[in-house]
Design an enzyme around this catalytic site. Structure first.
Site, short mmCIF file in Angstrom:
data_model
loop_
_atom_site.label_atom_id
_atom_site.label_comp_id
_atom_site.label_asym_id
_atom_site.label_seq_id
_atom_site.Cartn_x
_atom_site.Cartn_y
_atom_site.Cartn_z
N VAL A 1 0.83 -1.41 0.24
CA VAL A 1 0.03 -0.05 0.14
C VAL A 1 0.95 1.15 -0.02
O VAL A 1 0.28 2.41 -0.10
CB VAL A 1 -0.89 0.06 1.31
CG1 VAL A 1 -2.08 -1.12 1.07
CG2 VAL A 1 -0.33 -0.02 2.40
N LYS B 1 -6.62 2.06 19.84
CA LYS B 1 -5.38 2.55 20.31
C LYS B 1 -5.14 4.16 19.57
O LYS B 1 -4.29 4.77 19.89
CB LYS B 1 -4.14 1.82 20.02
CG LYS B 1 -4.12 0.45 20.69
CD LYS B 1 -2.96 -0.56 20.46
CE LYS B 1 -3.04 -1.75 21.40
NZ LYS B 1 -4.07 -2.44 20.76
N1 NAD Z 1 -5.41 -7.45 15.89
C1 NAD Z 1 -6.41 -6.91 16.66
O1 NAD Z 1 -6.48 -7.02 17.94
C2 NAD Z 1 -6.91 -5.43 16.11
C3 NAD Z 1 -7.91 -4.86 16.70
C4 NAD Z 1 -8.35 -3.58 16.43
C5 NAD Z 1 -7.81 -3.20 15.25
N2 NAD Z 1 -6.93 -3.71 14.56
C6 NAD Z 1 -6.34 -3.14 13.24
O2 NAD Z 1 -6.93 -3.98 12.13
C7 NAD Z 1 -5.82 -4.02 11.17
C8 NAD Z 1 -5.19 -5.27 10.94
O3 NAD Z 1 -4.73 -6.01 11.90
P1 NAD Z 1 -4.42 -7.74 12.02
O4 NAD Z 1 -4.43 -7.66 13.41
O5 NAD Z 1 -5.46 -8.10 11.06
O6 NAD Z 1 -2.81 -7.52 11.53
P2 NAD Z 1 -2.02 -8.39 10.62
O7 NAD Z 1 -0.76 -8.27 11.06
O8 NAD Z 1 -2.39 -9.90 11.25
O9 NAD Z 1 -2.52 -8.24 9.14
C9 NAD Z 1 -2.09 -7.03 8.54
C10 NAD Z 1 -1.83 -7.62 7.27
O10 NAD Z 1 -1.57 -6.41 6.38
C11 NAD Z 1 -0.37 -6.64 5.64
N3 NAD Z 1 0.31 -5.39 5.23
C12 NAD Z 1 1.27 -4.69 6.21
N4 NAD Z 1 1.57 -3.79 5.52
C13 NAD Z 1 1.30 -3.90 4.24
C14 NAD Z 1 1.71 -3.18 3.10
N5 NAD Z 1 2.23 -2.04 3.16
N6 NAD Z 1 0.94 -3.43 1.87
C15 NAD Z 1 0.14 -4.80 2.09
N7 NAD Z 1 -0.13 -5.29 2.81
C16 NAD Z 1 0.32 -5.04 3.98
C17 NAD Z 1 0.38 -7.90 6.51
O11 NAD Z 1 1.31 -8.64 5.55
C18 NAD Z 1 -0.63 -8.57 6.98
O12 NAD Z 1 -0.83 -9.67 6.16
C19 NAD Z 1 -4.49 -2.96 11.82
O13 NAD Z 1 -4.82 -1.64 11.36
C20 NAD Z 1 -4.91 -3.03 13.46
O14 NAD Z 1 -4.69 -1.92 13.92
C21 NAD Z 1 -6.44 -5.04 14.86
#
Ligand code: NAD
Length: 643
Positions: free
Chosen positions: A355, A422
């Protein structure tokens, strides 16, 4: 009544009739029709039928046999399995008998010999009903007795919960001797149920008596059959089972039960998700389907914890095609395998890319033309992002800007940013970058695309989160590391959070920040203890819990509940909408320029200042401040922040 072995033998012979079953049903049925007619005459004339009435009997019998056979055939009572007879079947038997008796009476009155005793009609109806229903009930009793005997090798179990699910489970265990359980009785916390006999099994006592009940009834397993149990209730039952030293299993919660699959087949180990509560999410499926069905949907970070569940749910709601945009190749490959297997009808387009690369995002958007975009790609680990401030800004701020910009240019209808609790009064770089990302997408509203953000707290079991980390630590023999005894976090299961994201985005008009109500925060220490218990070990005895201290950027309590004060309700009880304007202080374009300059110059202080300028509520961590300002000034700033 009978010696048990004889009952079993008799029942097994009946059950083994196989292909002869249907003929046997007819023989028994015709026998009952004839016997009830004859018996009605015998009862009416005190067992000596006068000669004058023989002609009536001779007329009545063939009419009853013909009409009742027809009625039972029409009511399809000649083909059911008697061993599964239910109340509904008994009602059908009653109605078939009534219909047949009325029709027979009409035929006899119209065409039969005069002087047919009228009381015979009623006597025959009652006897025939008792005979046809009774034969079935008897077969069922014999079948159940036989199955009970067939299960001598199964484990003795207590069913915890004598409600509808517990009763259904008992029935299924009886019906399926292949399942290795023999039910000793029920346990139920409702004192009003204790002592009752439910489908032949007694409610033996309440949960508090479990240790005694397990000992007295030599129970080896407790099957928890409460699909709607609250998390606290499940935790209590799990602890009672541990005290009693008995193995325990559960049937799934309501949201997870697969209809038509039978509860007994879904018995599984208790999972940590069960201890969080099992109330299913109420979804306006129609609104979500209207938004997604038949559409092309793009998910960024598609192979991540949230992204992959988004893909599963989007497929479930009938999207035509799914574009999975992801930087990590192998996880994307695995997602592709899963999606092609589970949803062969869906067009699945994996797209590798970052991205952070605007041109690549533009290219994918232009080629695939999605109608809806869920942006879940981000860096999310708080302490790690404190150490990688530029990377956090590049990915979470500029990455979001790129996806939102490209979506706008490609005429995407709906853009949904996945945000986090957060972002509320951020105390970390990760939180600040996500807060800024929210403000960015909000500032783009008005361009034709509907931009919304959805904030929520931690999800259970996501990659790198506490549950998988604790599980690994337990498997390695401990210790389990918790930062602080009072550290609390909000938790939702991933499917629950993602379903609510879909629900919130379906209700969005554009420009909103939705906030998911996460319920009560969970103490991490309790979570660690419960996980140790679920592994069959004793916290503090078999596995030690070690406190490591709060890390930079981490808060003891998260603030979702505080945040709920600034929110307004929506038609959905678990979704609220932020009431502030959500925009940043100053000009968005100027803020982005300042951040870009600072990142390019790799100037940490300027990045933090630019973040602070845009988000006055951001409190950088003491550790970060120490890295960017001289020690004295840092100390003063920390003191100021504390005050
Ligand atoms: N996991 C939680 O508890 C939680 C809770 C609330 C919100 N969120 C939000 O949800 C979102 C995703 O979290 P998650 O837990 O699925 O994390 P995750 O690390 O499991 O997934 C993130 C994905 O994004 C991909 N990614 C990262 N940078 C990238 C880039 N530059 N281009 C393309 N792909 C990219 C990664 O390879 C990964 O597969 C985050 O913004 C997080 O803050 C997560």
């Amino acid at each position: 009544m009978f010696p048990e072995t004889q009952v079993a033998r008799c029942a097994r012979i009946l059950l083994r009739l196989g292909p002869a079953h249907r003929a046997m049903v007819w023989v028994v049925q015709l026998g009952v029709f004839a016997a009830s007619g004859v018996l009605a005459f015998l009862l009416r004339f005190e067992f000596t039928i006068p000669e004058a009435h023989w002609k009536h009997l001779a007329w009545g019998l063939p009419v009853w046999l013909a009409v009742k056979s027809l009625a039972f055939r029409l009511a399809e009572l000649d083909r059911g399995w008697w061993r599964y007879v239910s109340i509904t079947d008994v009602v059908r038997i009653g109605l078939a008998n009534l219909g047949a008796s009325l029709l027979s009476a009409a035929v006899i009155m119209a065409a039969g010999p005069a002087g047919f005793p009228r009381s015979i009609y009623l006597l025959d109806l009652v006897l025939c009903f008792l005979g046809t229903a009774g034969a079935r009930v008897l077969v069922r009793m014999l079948a159940e007795a036989a199955q009970g005997q067939g299960q001598v090798s199964g484990k003795r179990v207590l069913i915890y919960g004598a409600g509808a699910a517990g009763i259904q489970l008992l029935e299924e265990l009886r019906r399926n001797p292949a399942l290795p359980y023999r039910v000793a009785g029920f346990v139920d916390d409702d004192p009003g149920k204790v002592g009752l006999v439910v489908r032949g099994k007694k409610v033996l006592g309440q949960g508090e008596q479990l240790t005694e009940l397990v000992r007295r009834h030599r129970a080896e397993v407790v099957l928890i059959a409460i699909p709607s149990a609250a998390g606290s209730q499940m935790t209590r039952i799990m602890k009672l089972c541990h005290q009693a030293g008995v193995e325990y299993k559960t049937i799934p919660g309501l949201g997870e039960i697969i209809e038509g699959n039978g509860l007994a087949k879904q018995i599984r180990d208790v999972a940590v998700e069960d201890l969080l509560g099992r109330s299913p999410v109420r979804l306006e499926e129609g609104a979500i389907r209207a938004k997604l069905a038949g559409k092309v949907v793009l998910v960024t970070g598609a192979a991540g914890s949230i992204g992959s569940e988004l893909c599963r749910q989007v497929a479930r709601f009938g999207a035509r095609a799914l574009v999975a945009f992801e930087i990590a190749e192998s996880p994307l490959f695995e997602l592709e395998q899963e999606m092609r297997r589970a949803h062969p009808e869906l067009e699945f387009w994996p797209e590798i890319g970052s991205v952070q690369n605007l041109e690549r995002v533009r290219e994918v958007m232009e080629r695939r033309r999605p109608a809806v975009v869920y942006h879940a790609a981000a860096y999310k680990h708080v302490p790690m992002m404190e150490q990688h401030v530029f990377e956090a800004v590049e990915n979470n701020v500029f990455g979001t800007w790129n996806v939102a910009q490209a979506a706008k240019e490609a005429g995407v209808g709906d853009f949904v940013l996945i945000s986090t609790d957060k972002a509320v009064r951020p105390a970390s770089v990760m939180g600040a970058t996500k807060r800024l990302a929210e403000a960015l997408v909000q500032s783009m509203q008005g361009s034709g695309t509907r931009f919304v953000s959805v904030r929520f707290g931690n999800v259970l079991g996501s990659a790198g989160s506490v549950v998988p980390v604790f599980k690994k630590q337990i498997a390695a023999g401990g210790p389990v590391t918790v930062t602080h005894p009072e550290m609390r976090r909000f938790f939702m299961t991933i499917p629950e959070a993602v379903q609510l994201v879909l629900e919130a985005s379906a209700m969005g008009r554009g420009g909103e920040v939705f906030v998911l109500d996460m319920g009560e925060p969970v103490r991490i220490r309790d979570l660690a203890e419960n996980l140790i218990l679920l592994s069959g070990l004793k916290p503090g005895v078999d596995i030690r819990i070690e406190y490591t201290g709060v890390r930079p950027g981490e808060k003891l309590y998260e603030e979702l509940s505080t945040l709920l004060e600034d929110t307004l309700p929506t038609p959905h009880e678990k979704i609220r909408v932020h009431s502030g304007n959500g925009l940043i202080a100053g000009d968005v374009a100027e803020c982005l320029r300042a951040l870009r300059r600072a990142c390019e110059a790799r100037d940490l202080a300027d990045v933090v200042l630019a973040l602070k300028d845009a988000l006055p509520e951001y409190s950088p961590s003491a550790e970060l401040l120490r890295r960017i300002v001289p020690p004295k000034a840092a100390h003063a700033l920390v003191q100021q922040a504390r005050a």
